[in-house]
Write an enzyme that holds these catalytic residues in place. Structure first.
Site, PDB file in Angstrom:
ATOM      1  N   GLN A 136      -1.458  12.889   5.514  1.00 30.72           N
ATOM      2  CA  GLN A 136      -0.689  11.768   6.062  1.00 30.72           C
ATOM      3  C   GLN A 136      -0.258  10.879   4.905  1.00 30.72           C
ATOM      4  O   GLN A 136      -1.071  10.548   4.041  1.00 30.72           O
ATOM      5  CB  GLN A 136      -1.556  10.978   7.043  1.00 30.72           C
ATOM      6  CG  GLN A 136      -0.869   9.811   7.707  1.00 30.72           C
ATOM      7  CD  GLN A 136      -1.697   9.279   8.863  1.00 30.72           C
ATOM      8  OE1 GLN A 136      -1.897   9.976   9.862  1.00 30.72           O
ATOM      9  NE2 GLN A 136      -2.197   8.063   8.742  1.00 30.72           N
ATOM     10  N   THR A 137       1.019  10.504   4.845  1.00 27.16           N
ATOM     11  CA  THR A 137       1.482   9.518   3.872  1.00 27.16           C
ATOM     12  C   THR A 137       1.922   8.271   4.621  1.00 27.16           C
ATOM     13  O   THR A 137       2.347   8.336   5.778  1.00 27.16           O
ATOM     14  CB  THR A 137       2.650  10.052   3.020  1.00 27.16           C
ATOM     15  OG1 THR A 137       3.776  10.361   3.872  1.00 27.16           O
ATOM     16  CG2 THR A 137       2.248  11.298   2.246  1.00 27.16           C
ATOM     17  N   ASN A 138       1.820   7.143   3.937  1.00 23.77           N
ATOM     18  CA  ASN A 138       2.207   5.886   4.567  1.00 23.77           C
ATOM     19  C   ASN A 138       2.621   4.885   3.503  1.00 23.77           C
ATOM     20  O   ASN A 138       2.206   4.989   2.337  1.00 23.77           O
ATOM     21  CB  ASN A 138       1.064   5.316   5.411  1.00 23.77           C
ATOM     22  CG  ASN A 138       1.557   4.374   6.508  1.00 23.77           C
ATOM     23  OD1 ASN A 138       2.733   4.048   6.571  1.00 23.77           O
ATOM     24  ND2 ASN A 138       0.659   3.940   7.367  1.00 23.77           N
ATOM     25  N   TRP A 167     -10.562   8.323  14.911  1.00 22.17           N
ATOM     26  CA  TRP A 167      -9.134   8.622  15.054  1.00 22.17           C
ATOM     27  C   TRP A 167      -8.662   9.861  14.293  1.00 22.17           C
ATOM     28  O   TRP A 167      -7.624  10.447  14.646  1.00 22.17           O
ATOM     29  CB  TRP A 167      -8.295   7.435  14.568  1.00 22.17           C
ATOM     30  CG  TRP A 167      -8.428   7.193  13.083  1.00 22.17           C
ATOM     31  CD1 TRP A 167      -9.405   6.496  12.447  1.00 22.17           C
ATOM     32  CD2 TRP A 167      -7.553   7.686  12.048  1.00 22.17           C
ATOM     33  NE1 TRP A 167      -9.205   6.520  11.091  1.00 22.17           N
ATOM     34  CE2 TRP A 167      -8.084   7.225  10.812  1.00 22.17           C
ATOM     35  CE3 TRP A 167      -6.385   8.443  12.044  1.00 22.17           C
ATOM     36  CZ2 TRP A 167      -7.481   7.517   9.595  1.00 22.17           C
ATOM     37  CZ3 TRP A 167      -5.775   8.733  10.818  1.00 22.17           C
ATOM     38  CH2 TRP A 167      -6.333   8.264   9.608  1.00 22.17           C
ATOM     39  N   ASP A 183      -0.013   5.424   0.463  1.00 24.49           N
ATOM     40  CA  ASP A 183      -1.157   6.257   0.857  1.00 24.49           C
ATOM     41  C   ASP A 183      -0.889   7.749   0.838  1.00 24.49           C
ATOM     42  O   ASP A 183       0.136   8.206   1.339  1.00 24.49           O
ATOM     43  CB  ASP A 183      -1.569   5.964   2.312  1.00 24.49           C
ATOM     44  CG  ASP A 183      -2.104   4.570   2.514  1.00 24.49           C
ATOM     45  OD1 ASP A 183      -2.581   3.977   1.542  1.00 24.49           O
ATOM     46  OD2 ASP A 183      -2.040   4.078   3.654  1.00 24.49           O
ATOM     47  N   GLY A 223       4.096   0.730  11.000  1.00 22.36           N
ATOM     48  CA  GLY A 223       3.623   1.910  10.300  1.00 22.36           C
ATOM     49  C   GLY A 223       4.773   2.826   9.924  1.00 22.36           C
ATOM     50  O   GLY A 223       5.695   3.049  10.708  1.00 22.36           O
ATOM     51  N   ARG A 224       4.725   3.346   8.716  1.00 18.88           N
ATOM     52  CA  ARG A 224       5.729   4.306   8.246  1.00 18.88           C
ATOM     53  C   ARG A 224       5.039   5.641   7.937  1.00 18.88           C
ATOM     54  O   ARG A 224       5.258   6.263   6.907  1.00 18.88           O
ATOM     55  CB  ARG A 224       6.453   3.759   7.028  1.00 18.88           C
ATOM     56  CG  ARG A 224       7.411   2.607   7.361  1.00 18.88           C
ATOM     57  CD  ARG A 224       8.105   2.060   6.126  1.00 18.88           C
ATOM     58  NE  ARG A 224       9.274   1.277   6.462  1.00 18.88           N
ATOM     59  CZ  ARG A 224       9.264  -0.020   6.765  1.00 18.88           C
ATOM     60  NH1 ARG A 224       8.127  -0.690   6.758  1.00 18.88           N
ATOM     61  NH2 ARG A 224      10.400  -0.655   7.067  1.00 18.88           N
ATOM     62  N   GLU A 225       4.220   6.069   8.871  1.00 21.80           N
ATOM     63  CA  GLU A 225       3.447   7.289   8.671  1.00 21.80           C
ATOM     64  C   GLU A 225       4.305   8.539   8.800  1.00 21.80           C
ATOM     65  O   GLU A 225       5.236   8.599   9.600  1.00 21.80           O
ATOM     66  CB  GLU A 225       2.309   7.390   9.701  1.00 21.80           C
ATOM     67  CG  GLU A 225       1.273   6.288   9.613  1.00 21.80           C
ATOM     68  CD  GLU A 225       1.568   5.128  10.550  1.00 21.80           C
ATOM     69  OE1 GLU A 225       2.718   5.024  11.043  1.00 21.80           O
ATOM     70  OE2 GLU A 225       0.651   4.322  10.792  1.00 21.80           O
ATOM     71  N   GLU A 240       0.839  -1.205   0.000  1.00 21.63           N
ATOM     72  CA  GLU A 240       0.000   0.000   0.000  1.00 21.63           C
ATOM     73  C   GLU A 240       0.874   1.255   0.000  1.00 21.63           C
ATOM     74  O   GLU A 240       1.908   1.302   0.659  1.00 21.63           O
ATOM     75  CB  GLU A 240      -0.908  -0.013   1.233  1.00 21.63           C
ATOM     76  CG  GLU A 240      -2.046   0.983   1.174  1.00 21.63           C
ATOM     77  CD  GLU A 240      -3.091   0.714   2.258  1.00 21.63           C
ATOM     78  OE1 GLU A 240      -3.499   1.692   2.908  1.00 21.63           O
ATOM     79  OE2 GLU A 240      -3.477  -0.454   2.449  1.00 21.63           O
ATOM     80  N   GLY A 292      -7.314  12.367  17.595  1.00 24.82           N
ATOM     81  CA  GLY A 292      -7.486  11.046  18.162  1.00 24.82           C
ATOM     82  C   GLY A 292      -8.921  10.650  18.409  1.00 24.82           C
ATOM     83  O   GLY A 292      -9.203   9.783  19.253  1.00 24.82           O
ATOM     84  N   GLU A 343      -3.449  10.310   2.673  1.00 31.01           N
ATOM     85  CA  GLU A 343      -4.692  10.449   3.425  1.00 31.01           C
ATOM     86  C   GLU A 343      -4.813  11.893   3.876  1.00 31.01           C
ATOM     87  O   GLU A 343      -3.879  12.462   4.436  1.00 31.01           O
ATOM     88  CB  GLU A 343      -4.719   9.512   4.634  1.00 31.01           C
ATOM     89  CG  GLU A 343      -4.861   8.046   4.243  1.00 31.01           C
ATOM     90  CD  GLU A 343      -4.955   7.127   5.446  1.00 31.01           C
ATOM     91  OE1 GLU A 343      -5.832   6.256   5.449  1.00 31.01           O
ATOM     92  OE2 GLU A 343      -4.154   7.291   6.379  1.00 31.01           O
TER      93      GLU A 343
END
Length: 330
Positions: A124-126, A202, A109, A136-138, A107, A206, A111
């Site tokens: 947000q990229t991932n 979230w 992303d 996670g590599r957010e 994937e 949060g 977002e």
């Protein structure tokens, strides 16, 4: 022979784009490259055939998916996000093969995370590879413009050894494949997706601020659709582009001018990077390059909550087996 030449041309053009503008690439109509994923009449194609609106209301979100799978390429869309109160709203533009490789999917992303009135959207990229969703590599960023006022271009360059995320042709993130990453680097054919959905649990502080449907429908517009990569047979998962990717004529990396813009963007707008998150990772992951000054600056931001796996609201898309604006950052 013809297919090999075409794939060579595609990849050379794709990588050359990292050094120029996507205006050199063909913009397709929605029906040429995409199909509706879910959402019934919450997806609307405009009269020009090249602009599509996806919306979220109290009934459902919506989304679309590319008709083909791709192994590497350049993928882009101009996107205008909803305005006003957008807390809890998530708009996603991403690549995935989760419908085919349910336990070891890849994937990439973008977002877009909505916010309360008076607060800015965030990006947000991932990156996930081989089902590495527990790693996670957010990264999360602010922007230098209001993405709800006009269209802005968001692009992903994916090659055998490199991934670059762009905003208005400015690179904002680069991931270079390392030996230690192993299967965590995406390597299987993926489809392109665009969705809008309720991430109230979230997405904003949060989950403190949730979607308020009195402001619905939340509408996100997509245009300037670019699908410029190596289409892959959906059954064999084979592509004839592998040799072309190794050609010496293909440029590698980011130009010095682009790298300077990327560094300026990250210094001014990055709010979180997994590389500096000692709560999640006792030691940085193998691809991380640690900058002490960057680490100190990021400590000033609040902890970040991440979501995952809720883009389709439980709706899984099963693919048919028969066919599968450069603004200143400185």
């Amino acid at each position: 022979m013809v297919d090999s030449y075409l794939c060579f041309f595609v990849i050379c053009s794709v990588l050359a784009l990292a050094f120029g503008s996507s205006r050199n690439l063909p913009i397709i109509s929605f029906d040429e490259g995409y199909s509706q994923l879910f959402g019934d009449d919450n997806l609307m194609i405009l009269k020009d055939g090249k602009t599509v609106h996806i919306s979220l209301d109290e009934r459902t979100g919506s989304g679309f998916v590319s008709q083909d799978l791709y192994l590497h390429g350049f993928f882009s869309a101009s996107i205008k996000l909803p305005a006003d109160y957008t807390a809890g709203v998530v708009v996603a533009f991403y690549m995935s093969n989760g419908d085919i490789f349910e336990k070891n999917h890849d994937e990439l992303d973008f977002e877009f995370l909505g916010n309360i009135r008076g607060k800015d959207w965030r990006i947000q990229t991932n990156v996930y590879g081989n089902g590495s969703t527990n790693i996670g590599r957010e990264e999360r960023y602010g922007l230098w413009f209001d993405p709800s006022e006009d269209f802005h271009q968001y692009s992903i360059l994916w090659t055998e050894n490199q991934i670059i995320f762009y905003v208005d042709n400015v690179p904002i993130r680069e991931i270079r494949r390392t030996e230690a990453m192993g299967g965590d680097f995406p390597s299987k054919p993926m489809s392109l997706y665009a969705t809008i959905w309720d991430g109230s649990d979230w997405a904003t502080n949060g989950g403190r601020y949730r979607v308020n449907y009195k402001y619905a429908p939340y509408i996100s517009a997509f245009s300037d659709l670019v699908l410029h990569g190596c289409a892959v047979d959906p059954i064999e998962h084979s592509s004839k582009c592998d040799n072309a990717l190794k050609s010496e004529s293909i440029p590698a990396g980011i130009t010095p001018k682009q790298r300077n813009k990327m560094e300026n963007f990250r210094k001014k707008h990055m709010q979180y990077s997994y590389c500096y998150d000692r709560t999640r990772y006792k030691a940085p992951l193998s691809e991380c390059v640690i900058d002490p000054q960057e680490a100190e600056r990021l400590r000033g931001f609040n902890p970040v909550t991440f979501g995952g796996g809720r883009r389709h609201h439980g709706k899984r898309h099963h693919r048919s087996r028969s066919k599968r604006a450069e603004a200143s950052v400185i």
